[in-house]
Design a protein around this motif. Structure first.
Motif, mmCIF file in Angstrom:
data_model
loop_
_atom_site.group_PDB
_atom_site.id
_atom_site.type_symbol
_atom_site.label_atom_id
_atom_site.label_comp_id
_atom_site.label_asym_id
_atom_site.label_seq_id
_atom_site.Cartn_x
_atom_site.Cartn_y
_atom_site.Cartn_z
ATOM 1 N N ASP A 1 15.780 -6.003 10.625
ATOM 2 C CA ASP A 1 14.572 -6.521 11.240
ATOM 3 C C ASP A 1 14.383 -7.974 10.843
ATOM 4 N N GLU A 2 13.688 -8.700 11.677
ATOM 5 C CA GLU A 2 13.388 -10.079 11.347
ATOM 6 C C GLU A 2 12.283 -10.122 10.311
ATOM 7 N N SER B 1 9.645 -11.999 10.250
ATOM 8 C CA SER B 1 8.315 -12.045 10.849
ATOM 9 C C SER B 1 7.872 -10.669 11.341
ATOM 10 N N GLU B 2 8.821 -9.868 11.828
ATOM 11 C CA GLU B 2 8.489 -8.521 12.284
ATOM 12 C C GLU B 2 8.079 -7.635 11.105
ATOM 13 N N ASN B 3 8.801 -7.749 9.979
ATOM 14 C CA ASN B 3 8.417 -6.999 8.780
ATOM 15 C C ASN B 3 7.038 -7.417 8.297
ATOM 16 N N GLN C 1 4.610 -8.644 10.071
ATOM 17 C CA GLN C 1 3.621 -8.130 11.024
ATOM 18 C C GLN C 1 3.339 -6.651 10.775
ATOM 19 N N HIS C 2 4.398 -5.858 10.541
ATOM 20 C CA HIS C 2 4.208 -4.428 10.292
ATOM 21 C C HIS C 2 3.468 -4.185 8.977
ATOM 22 N N THR D 1 13.417 -2.920 6.219
ATOM 23 C CA THR D 1 12.736 -2.481 7.434
ATOM 24 C C THR D 1 11.385 -1.867 7.070
ATOM 25 N N GLU E 1 8.587 0.804 9.002
ATOM 26 C CA GLU E 1 8.308 1.664 10.155
ATOM 27 C C GLU E 1 6.929 2.254 9.997
#
Length: 101
Positions: free
Chosen positions: A35-36, A38-40, A42-43, A97, A99
């Motif tokens: 995962d990027e 920024s995505e991590n 954000q989550h 990651t 989730e």
């Protein structure tokens, strides 16, 4: 001539170390679908705001389920494990990651 060669060898070594530090990659940290950052981020932020559980996979291959309780800085979070009620300090660089349910 040997003194010049040894001087050149010692002068080049710090440059090689700096090059490997900046541009080399660690094959142990590679994943098939990473995962990027920024995505991590954000989550993690979403899990903290919604007070929901998150499954977090770390770079060493271990995983943890729990809640994000607090954000300490732009890249550090306090994570509370669901099973053992232990608090962990997570750095965004240690997370592979995230989730959410």
């Amino acid at each position: 001539m040997s003194q010049i060669a040894s001087f050149a060898k010692h002068a080049v070594q710090p440059i090689k170390k700096a090059f490997h530090y900046l541009f080399a990659y660690d094959p142990d940290r590679l994943a098939i679908m990473p995962d990027e950052l920024s995505e991590n981020l954000q989550h993690l932020q979403e899990a903290m705001l919604n007070r929901s559980y998150a499954l977090i996979t770390l770079n060493d291959g271990s995983w943890k389920v729990g809640k994000i309780t607090k954000r300490l800085s732009a890249s550090r979070f306090v994570f509370r494990d669901a099973d053992s009620k232990i608090f962990y300090l997570l750095t965004i660089n240690d997370v592979l990651t995230v989730e959410l349910p």
